[in-house]
Design a protein around this motif. Structure first.
Motif, PDB file in Angstrom:
ATOM      1  N   THR A   2       1.158  -0.878  -0.114  1.00 61.78           N
ATOM      2  CA  THR A   2      -0.283  -0.090  -0.038  1.00 61.78           C
ATOM      3  C   THR A   2       0.729   1.477  -0.323  1.00 61.78           C
ATOM      4  N   ASP A   3      -0.248   2.475   0.073  1.00 61.47           N
ATOM      5  CA  ASP A   3       1.268   3.547  -0.257  1.00 61.47           C
ATOM      6  C   ASP A   3       2.039   3.167   0.964  1.00 61.47           C
ATOM      7  N   THR A   4       1.760   3.763   2.297  1.00 59.10           N
ATOM      8  CA  THR A   4       2.217   3.570   3.701  1.00 59.10           C
ATOM      9  C   THR A   4       2.359   1.884   4.450  1.00 59.10           C
ATOM     10  N   VAL A   5       2.534   1.146   3.596  1.00 55.96           N
ATOM     11  CA  VAL A   5       2.530   0.125   4.145  1.00 55.96           C
ATOM     12  C   VAL A   5       2.899  -1.280   3.685  1.00 55.96           C
ATOM     13  N   THR A   6       4.221  -1.509   3.464  1.00 58.69           N
ATOM     14  CA  THR A   6       5.061  -2.815   2.584  1.00 58.69           C
ATOM     15  C   THR A   6       4.670  -4.097   2.761  1.00 58.69           C
ATOM     16  N   THR A   7       4.566  -4.886   2.476  1.00 55.37           N
ATOM     17  CA  THR A   7       3.955  -6.379   2.721  1.00 55.37           C
ATOM     18  C   THR A   7       4.546  -7.304   1.989  1.00 55.37           C
ATOM     19  N   ARG A   8       5.281  -8.399   2.211  1.00 57.89           N
ATOM     20  CA  ARG A   8       6.178  -9.380   1.503  1.00 57.89           C
ATOM     21  C   ARG A   8       5.627 -10.837   2.201  1.00 57.89           C
ATOM     22  N   GLN A   9       6.092 -11.596   1.692  1.00 52.58           N
ATOM     23  CA  GLN A   9       5.641 -13.021   2.038  1.00 52.58           C
ATOM     24  C   GLN A   9       7.040 -13.779   1.910  1.00 52.58           C
ATOM     25  N   ASP A  10       7.587 -14.722   3.443  1.00 47.31           N
ATOM     26  CA  ASP A  10       9.027 -15.536   2.381  1.00 47.31           C
ATOM     27  C   ASP A  10       9.135 -16.326   3.430  1.00 47.31           C
ATOM     28  N   GLY A  11       8.512 -17.214   2.668  1.00 48.93           N
ATOM     29  CA  GLY A  11       8.455 -18.942   2.947  1.00 48.93           C
ATOM     30  C   GLY A  11       6.834 -18.223   4.239  1.00 48.93           C
ATOM     31  N   ALA A  12       7.006 -18.588   5.044  1.00 51.50           N
ATOM     32  CA  ALA A  12       5.763 -18.748   6.302  1.00 51.50           C
ATOM     33  C   ALA A  12       6.133 -17.398   7.290  1.00 51.50           C
ATOM     34  N   ILE A  13       6.696 -16.881   6.786  1.00 53.54           N
ATOM     35  CA  ILE A  13       7.485 -15.097   7.753  1.00 53.54           C
ATOM     36  C   ILE A  13       6.612 -14.144   6.191  1.00 53.54           C
ATOM     37  N   ARG A  14       5.842 -12.907   7.140  1.00 53.75           N
ATOM     38  CA  ARG A  14       5.453 -11.699   6.443  1.00 53.75           C
ATOM     39  C   ARG A  14       5.531 -10.563   7.000  1.00 53.75           C
ATOM     40  N   TRP A  15       6.436  -9.735   6.376  1.00 59.09           N
ATOM     41  CA  TRP A  15       6.815  -9.066   6.338  1.00 59.09           C
ATOM     42  C   TRP A  15       5.754  -7.589   6.453  1.00 59.09           C
ATOM     43  N   ILE A  16       6.533  -7.232   7.370  1.00 58.81           N
ATOM     44  CA  ILE A  16       5.452  -5.634   7.207  1.00 58.81           C
ATOM     45  C   ILE A  16       6.239  -4.859   7.232  1.00 58.81           C
ATOM     46  N   GLY A  17       5.926  -3.752   6.851  1.00 59.88           N
ATOM     47  CA  GLY A  17       7.010  -2.376   6.242  1.00 59.88           C
ATOM     48  C   GLY A  17       5.939  -1.481   7.017  1.00 59.88           C
ATOM     49  N   LEU A  18       6.302  -0.319   8.002  1.00 60.45           N
ATOM     50  CA  LEU A  18       5.932   0.607   8.084  1.00 60.45           C
ATOM     51  C   LEU A  18       6.673   1.625   6.832  1.00 60.45           C
ATOM     52  N   ASN A  19       5.721   2.594   6.049  1.00 63.39           N
ATOM     53  CA  ASN A  19       6.151   2.856   4.395  1.00 63.39           C
ATOM     54  C   ASN A  19       6.110   4.879   4.242  1.00 63.39           C
ATOM     55  N   ARG A  20       6.552   4.924   5.103  1.00 63.25           N
ATOM     56  CA  ARG A  20       6.877   7.019   5.216  1.00 63.25           C
ATOM     57  C   ARG A  20       7.727   7.210   5.144  1.00 63.25           C
ATOM     58  N   PRO A  21       8.864   7.207   4.999  1.00 58.87           N
ATOM     59  CA  PRO A  21      10.325   6.437   4.893  1.00 58.87           C
ATOM     60  C   PRO A  21      11.054   9.163   5.194  1.00 58.87           C
ATOM     61  N   ASP A  22       9.616   9.004   4.105  1.00 57.96           N
ATOM     62  CA  ASP A  22      10.180  10.803   4.238  1.00 57.96           C
ATOM     63  C   ASP A  22       9.632  11.277   5.703  1.00 57.96           C
ATOM     64  N   ARG A  23       9.109  10.910   6.613  1.00 63.37           N
ATOM     65  CA  ARG A  23       8.520  11.611   7.253  1.00 63.37           C
ATOM     66  C   ARG A  23       9.092  10.590   8.551  1.00 63.37           C
ATOM     67  N   LEU A  24       9.817   9.530   8.874  1.00 68.54           N
ATOM     68  CA  LEU A  24      10.584   8.777   9.671  1.00 68.54           C
ATOM     69  C   LEU A  24       9.223   7.800  10.390  1.00 68.54           C
ATOM     70  N   ASN A  25       8.802   7.495   8.752  1.00 63.46           N
ATOM     71  CA  ASN A  25       7.515   6.586   8.980  1.00 63.46           C
ATOM     72  C   ASN A  25       6.369   6.961  10.152  1.00 63.46           C
ATOM     73  N   ALA A  26       6.614   8.397  10.317  1.00 67.27           N
ATOM     74  CA  ALA A  26       5.354   8.821  11.564  1.00 67.27           C
ATOM     75  C   ALA A  26       4.101   8.123  11.348  1.00 67.27           C
ATOM     76  N   MET A  27       3.420   8.169  12.102  1.00 68.90           N
ATOM     77  CA  MET A  27       1.864   8.112  12.476  1.00 68.90           C
ATOM     78  C   MET A  27       0.756   8.723  11.797  1.00 68.90           C
ATOM     79  N   ASN A  28       0.052   8.882  10.809  1.00 66.66           N
ATOM     80  CA  ASN A  28      -0.908   8.728  10.449  1.00 66.66           C
ATOM     81  C   ASN A  28      -2.242   8.277  10.496  1.00 66.66           C
ATOM     82  N   GLY A  29      -3.328   9.114   9.909  1.00 66.98           N
ATOM     83  CA  GLY A  29      -4.710   8.085   9.709  1.00 66.98           C
ATOM     84  C   GLY A  29      -4.013   6.956   8.800  1.00 66.98           C
ATOM     85  N   PRO A  30      -3.787   6.942   7.101  1.00 65.90           N
ATOM     86  CA  PRO A  30      -3.689   5.902   6.678  1.00 65.90           C
ATOM     87  C   PRO A  30      -2.409   5.467   6.280  1.00 65.90           C
ATOM     88  N   LEU A  31      -1.779   5.440   7.528  1.00 68.91           N
ATOM     89  CA  LEU A  31      -0.432   4.795   7.547  1.00 68.91           C
ATOM     90  C   LEU A  31      -1.453   3.284   8.895  1.00 68.91           C
TER      91      LEU A  31
END
Length: 249
Positions: A2-31
Motif C-alpha cells: 500500500t502507500d504507507t505499508v509494505t508487505t511481502r511473503q518469505d515462506g511462512a514469514i510475513r514482513w510488514i514494513g511501515l513505509n513513510r520514510p520521508d517522515r521517519l514512518n510517522a503515524m498518520n491516519g492512512p498508515l
C-alpha cells in the motif's frame, strides 16, 4: 503493498514494513488504516506463521505525525476514533495466534514504541533510539503499556520511562527488557529471519497456545489499562496546553 505499508511473503514469514520514510514512518491516519489491513491479512493467512514488523528507511517509526495531528484529534469524536484505531493495532498484535517480531532500528517513539512492547519478541539494532514523549506533551500512552510495561520492568522504572520521557539507546532497551536482543544494524533483518525460522520449526498449535496462555496470565488487565489510556489520551488531545506543547515541539 500500500502507500504507507509494505508487505511481502518469505515462506511462512510475513514482513510488514511501515513505509513513510520521508517522515521517519510517522503515524498518520492512512498508515494506521493500512497497518490494520496488513495485520488482518497476515492473521487470516493460513500460510503465515510469523509476522515481522519493521520500518522502511532510516527509522522504525517516529510516533504521531505532528503535522497531521490536528486533523486526527480536532473534536472529541475524532480523537476517540484515532486512539481506538491505534489501540486496535495492539489488539491485533497481542490477540494474534502468530508470533509477532519487532525489528527496530533508528527512532522508535511514542505509539510505535508501545506497539513494539506489544510484540512477542523485540529485536533492536544497535543504532536504535527510543522514548515516550506523551506525558511531556501533556498527553498519555497507549497500547496497554501502563499494565504491560509496569509488570515487566516494575512501577518505578515504568514511571521513570513514561513520566520523565528521556531519550534512550539500545543498551537501555536491553537493560530494561524492552529489547529481547540487540544486534548490529546491518544484521537486524537477518536476525529477525533466523528467529522467525526457529519459531516456524515448532508446532504451530503449541506455539499459538503458549502465546495465548502467557498473555492471559501476564497481561490480564490489558483491556482495563487500554480503556483508561483511551479516556486520558482523548482528554489530552483536546487540551489547549497539550496542543500548544505539540505545536511548539
Amino acid at each position: 503493498m500500500t502507500d504507507t505499508v509494505t508487505t511481502r511473503q518469505d515462506g511462512a514469514i510475513r514482513w510488514i514494513g511501515l513505509n513513510r520514510p520521508d517522515r521517519l514512518n510517522a503515524m498518520n491516519g492512512p498508515l494506521v488504516v493500512d497497518l490494520t489491513r496488513a495485520l488482518d491479512a497476515a492473521n487470516a493467512d493460513p500460510d503465515t506463521r510469523v509476522i515481522v514488523l519493521y520500518g522502511e528507511g532510516r527509522a522504525f517509526c517516529s510516533g504521531d505525525d505532528l503535522k497531521d495531528i490536528d486533523s486526527q484529534t480536532g473534536s472529541p469524536e475524532a480523537a476517540q476514533a484515532w486512539i481506538e484505531a491505534i489501540q486496535n493495532v495492539t489488539r491485533q498484535i497481542m490477540g494474534s495466534d502468530r508470533i509477532v517480531i519487532a525489528a527496530v532500528h533508528g527512532w522508535c517513539v511514542g505509539g510505535a514504541l508501545e506497539w513494539v512492547v506489544n510484540c512477542d519478541f523485540r529485536l533492536f539494532a544497535d543504532d536504535a533510539r527510543w522514548f515516550f514523549p506523551e506525558v511531556t506533551w501533556g498527553l498519555f500512552v497507549t497500547g496497554g503499556v501502563t499494565a504491560l510495561l509496569t509488570k515487566q520492568v516494575g512501577p518505578q522504572v515504568a514511571k521513570e520511562l513514561m513520566i520523565l520521557g528521556e531519550k534512550h539507546d539500545a543498551r537501555m532497551a536491553l537493560r530494561t527488557g524492552i529489547a529481547w536482543r540487540v544486534c548490529p544494524a546491518d544484521t537486524l533483518h537477518a536476525a529477525a529471519r533466523d528467529l522467525a525460522t526457529a519459531i516456524i520449526a515448532k508446532p504451530h498449535g503449541s506455539v499459538a497456545d503458549m502465546k495465548r496462555a502467557i498473555n492471559a496470565g501476564f497481561h490480564s488487565s490489558l483491556e482495563d489499562a487500554m480503556a483508561i489510556e483511551t479516556e486520558v489520551t482523548v482528554r489530552g488531545f483536546l487540551s489547549e496546553e497539550a496542543q500548544a506543547r505539540v505545536k511548539a515541539f
